[in-house]
Design a protein around this motif. Structure first.
Motif, PDB file in Angstrom:
ATOM      1  N   SER A   1       3.019   3.157  27.079  1.00  0.00           N
ATOM      2  CA  SER A   1       4.258   3.947  27.117  1.00  0.00           C
ATOM      3  C   SER A   1       5.487   3.049  27.256  1.00  0.00           C
ATOM      4  O   SER A   1       6.575   3.413  26.795  1.00  0.00           O
ATOM      5  CB  SER A   1       4.211   4.947  28.276  1.00  0.00           C
ATOM      6  OG  SER A   1       4.228   4.278  29.527  1.00  0.00           O
ATOM      7  N   ILE A   2       5.317   1.873  27.883  1.00  0.00           N
ATOM      8  CA  ILE A   2       6.440   0.924  27.962  1.00  0.00           C
ATOM      9  C   ILE A   2       6.807   0.458  26.555  1.00  0.00           C
ATOM     10  O   ILE A   2       7.989   0.442  26.175  1.00  0.00           O
ATOM     11  CB  ILE A   2       6.070  -0.274  28.859  1.00  0.00           C
ATOM     12  CG1 ILE A   2       5.863   0.182  30.304  1.00  0.00           C
ATOM     13  CG2 ILE A   2       7.157  -1.353  28.782  1.00  0.00           C
ATOM     14  CD1 ILE A   2       5.386  -0.920  31.235  1.00  0.00           C
ATOM     15  N   ASN A   3       5.796   0.107  25.770  1.00  0.00           N
ATOM     16  CA  ASN A   3       6.054  -0.314  24.391  1.00  0.00           C
ATOM     17  C   ASN A   3       6.649   0.821  23.569  1.00  0.00           C
ATOM     18  O   ASN A   3       7.565   0.614  22.767  1.00  0.00           O
ATOM     19  CB  ASN A   3       4.759  -0.799  23.741  1.00  0.00           C
ATOM     20  CG  ASN A   3       4.359  -2.203  24.188  1.00  0.00           C
ATOM     21  OD1 ASN A   3       5.217  -3.007  24.520  1.00  0.00           O
ATOM     22  ND2 ASN A   3       3.070  -2.481  24.206  1.00  0.00           N
TER      23      ASN A   3
ATOM     24  N   ASN B   1       8.348   3.515  24.609  1.00  0.00           N
ATOM     25  CA  ASN B   1       9.657   3.999  25.044  1.00  0.00           C
ATOM     26  C   ASN B   1      10.752   2.940  24.997  1.00  0.00           C
ATOM     27  O   ASN B   1      11.930   3.259  24.808  1.00  0.00           O
ATOM     28  CB  ASN B   1       9.566   4.540  26.477  1.00  0.00           C
ATOM     29  CG  ASN B   1       8.686   5.771  26.565  1.00  0.00           C
ATOM     30  OD1 ASN B   1       8.596   6.551  25.610  1.00  0.00           O
ATOM     31  ND2 ASN B   1       8.009   5.954  27.697  1.00  0.00           N
ATOM     32  N   TYR B   2      10.368   1.683  25.187  1.00  0.00           N
ATOM     33  CA  TYR B   2      11.380   0.634  25.286  1.00  0.00           C
ATOM     34  C   TYR B   2      11.262  -0.429  24.195  1.00  0.00           C
ATOM     35  O   TYR B   2      12.147  -1.279  24.068  1.00  0.00           O
ATOM     36  CB  TYR B   2      11.298  -0.047  26.658  1.00  0.00           C
ATOM     37  CG  TYR B   2      11.567   0.889  27.808  1.00  0.00           C
ATOM     38  CD1 TYR B   2      12.867   1.166  28.214  1.00  0.00           C
ATOM     39  CD2 TYR B   2      10.514   1.498  28.489  1.00  0.00           C
ATOM     40  CE1 TYR B   2      13.118   2.019  29.282  1.00  0.00           C
ATOM     41  CE2 TYR B   2      10.745   2.346  29.555  1.00  0.00           C
ATOM     42  CZ  TYR B   2      12.048   2.615  29.947  1.00  0.00           C
ATOM     43  OH  TYR B   2      12.292   3.465  30.992  1.00  0.00           O
ATOM     44  N   GLY B   3      10.170  -0.422  23.449  1.00  0.00           N
ATOM     45  CA  GLY B   3       9.971  -1.411  22.389  1.00  0.00           C
ATOM     46  C   GLY B   3       9.057  -2.542  22.825  1.00  0.00           C
ATOM     47  O   GLY B   3       8.869  -2.795  24.020  1.00  0.00           O
ATOM     48  N   HIS B   4       8.486  -3.222  21.847  1.00  0.00           N
ATOM     49  CA  HIS B   4       7.545  -4.300  22.150  1.00  0.00           C
ATOM     50  C   HIS B   4       8.225  -5.498  22.800  1.00  0.00           C
ATOM     51  O   HIS B   4       7.582  -6.248  23.546  1.00  0.00           O
ATOM     52  CB  HIS B   4       6.815  -4.731  20.869  1.00  0.00           C
ATOM     53  CG  HIS B   4       5.820  -3.718  20.395  1.00  0.00           C
ATOM     54  ND1 HIS B   4       4.546  -3.640  20.904  1.00  0.00           N
ATOM     55  CD2 HIS B   4       5.915  -2.727  19.467  1.00  0.00           C
ATOM     56  CE1 HIS B   4       3.887  -2.659  20.310  1.00  0.00           C
ATOM     57  NE2 HIS B   4       4.704  -2.081  19.426  1.00  0.00           N
ATOM     58  N   ASP B   5       9.515  -5.697  22.535  1.00  0.00           N
ATOM     59  CA  ASP B   5      10.231  -6.773  23.218  1.00  0.00           C
ATOM     60  C   ASP B   5      10.254  -6.538  24.720  1.00  0.00           C
ATOM     61  O   ASP B   5      10.091  -7.478  25.509  1.00  0.00           O
ATOM     62  CB  ASP B   5      11.662  -6.889  22.691  1.00  0.00           C
ATOM     63  CG  ASP B   5      11.715  -7.469  21.287  1.00  0.00           C
ATOM     64  OD1 ASP B   5      10.690  -8.023  20.842  1.00  0.00           O
ATOM     65  OD2 ASP B   5      12.774  -7.368  20.652  1.00  0.00           O
TER      66      ASP B   5
END
Length: 457
Positions: free
Chosen positions: A336-338, A340-344
């Motif tokens: 969910s981090i990837n 919602n916020y992107g792979h960076d």
């Protein structure tokens, strides 16, 4: 020690003479009658050392040497110019073209063989480093050949060991035009000075008062911190025998007094260029080893290293009757981090997570990225109780402070789940320990995440 020597000369009698001398010392000899043929043979990596005549009809030796030394495929091959020309300007022209030495005809058998043997040792060492560094090209590192060819050999750090003031003042003045020079007039302090100074070249006078200069050279070759530093010896012309002995014990090059300014600078540049090239090769080898066992994103060890090293740690723990703790950590809801916020942002979290892991464990503990957002920590000589306290401290470290992402413009909450176990049974398979820790991790995630679950053997 044998090597394949390429003799290049357009006079058949000269070729036959050198061939006979070298063959008698069990060197494998190849011949070429002109520069074009020599370049072709060298480009196919068919020789270890080249003995090159200067005066040839189609292409003189200076041009052949220049082409050899500017070709990445051949620049590492030692070149010795063997010629009737004996003026300082001719010798300096050869050294400026990249020649490793310049021998004037007629060359004594002793001098010729000593120089060839010395350069053979150098070539074999360089070849070994080049072979080990081949994998560095496969993982994207820059080959050192291009930078070596472009290197002018200037700006080096040189230690001059000479106890005659008139001599070292003149030499230091000459060398200071291109390098940083330290002078050590006390030979008993020279080895310590050399070991501490990170020098690119040692220049040692063999005419020291009440001290054997060759002994100093031998000691420098024996000491780990100076073993690979090139040595340029300086001696009087009547000390030729000692110079040959110096080549046998590891002296790289030499000069006879009176010293020609241009030749001194040229030989110093040659040795410094070679030092930088071999250092670059060693760095590539070391970096390729590190990259093979390190996760590029987090800087922690990778799974390959963990699997091989864990077996060793488990065997040591069993043989010594010591406990060994192992935990598997998983970042909660990492997908969910990837999303919602992107792979960076996910990469930012993984990097910061690795930093906090390092701060929470000991130097003897092994921390690895197991795959994706899973990590493994192995703690030698640690029982389940102590490992549980470490795991809980790490869990609080992750949950207690938000993670900065997108260059600090956003901060997000992150938690982890930890499965913990120990190696208790002597000879227990590592795979069983990992499976037990993984089962404990599954329970931690099933029970609500952001927790530590221990499972005894």
């Amino acid at each position: 020690m044998s090597a394949r020597i390429l003799v290049v000369d357009d006079v058949p009698a000269n070729v036959k003479l050198l061939e006979a001398r070298l063959s008698a010392e069990y060197f494998d000899v190849m011949t070429a009658s002109n520069g074009t043929e020599a370049l072709a043979l060298a480009s196919r990596a068919e020789c270890d050392i080249i003995l090159l005549d200067v005066m040839m009809p189609d292409m003189d030796g200076f041009e052949v040497c220049r082409r050899l030394k500017t070709d990445p495929a051949t620049h590492h091959i030692p070149v010795v110019m063997v010629t009737a020309l004996d003026s300082p300007s001719d010798r300096n022209r050869g050294l400026e073209a990249g020649a490793d030495d310049f021998l004037t005809k007629p060359v004594s058998d002793v001098v010729l063989i000593a120089r060839v043997r010395s350069l053979t040792r150098l070539k074999m060492m360089t070849d070994e480093l080049r072979m080990r560094a081949i994998t560095s090209l496969e993982i994207g590192m820059q080959a050192p050949e291009r930078s070596a060819i472009a290197d002018a050999g200037k700006g080096g750090r040189i230690l001059l060991v000479d106890d005659r003031q008139s001599s070292y003042e003149r030499l230091a003045t000459i060398l200071a035009a291109e390098h940083t020079i330290d002078v050590e007039p006390n030979p008993t302090e020279a080895l310590f000075h050399a070991a501490e100074g990170n020098y690119d070249l040692l220049i040692v006078s063999l005419d020291l008062n009440n001290f054997d200069g060759l002994r100093l050279c031998s000691q420098a070759r024996s000491l780990e911190r100076t073993r690979h530093v090139p040595i340029l010896a300086i001696a009087e012309a009547e000390n030729a025998t000692r110079l040959l002995r110096g080549l046998e014990i590891g002296v790289n090059d030499y000069l006879l007094r009176p010293i020609d300014k241009t030749e001194l600078l040229a030989r110093a540049r040659t040795q410094i260029r070679r030092r930088r090239y071999t250092d670059h090769l060693r760095d590539n080898v070391q970096n390729s080893i590190e990259m093979a066992i390190t996760d590029a994103l987090t800087g922690l060890h990778n799974r390959r290293y963990m699997e091989s090293h864990l077996a060793t740690l488990a065997e040591q723990a069993s043989s010594r009757g010591k406990p060994l703790a192992l935990m598997i950590l998983d970042i909660d809801y990492f997908k969910s981090i990837n999303d919602n916020y992107g792979h960076d942002a996910g990469d930012d979290v993984l990097r910061e997570f690795a930093v906090r892991v390092r701060k929470s464990i000991r130097g003897i503990d092994l921390a690895c990225r197991y795959g994706g957002e899973e990590f493994v920590i192995v703690m030698p000589e640690t029982d389940l109780h102590v490992a549980g306290m470490v795991a809980e401290r790490l869990r609080r470290s992750i949950a207690g402070e938000p993670f900065a992402v997108h260059k600090g413009t956003k901060r997000i909450e992150v938690t982890i789940s930890i499965g913990l176990t120990t190696l208790e049974q002597k000879g227990e398979a590592v795979a069983d320990v990992l499976k037990r820790a993984d089962t404990a991790l599954y329970r931690a995630k099933h029970d609500g995440r952001n927790r530590v679950v221990s499972q005894a053997a």
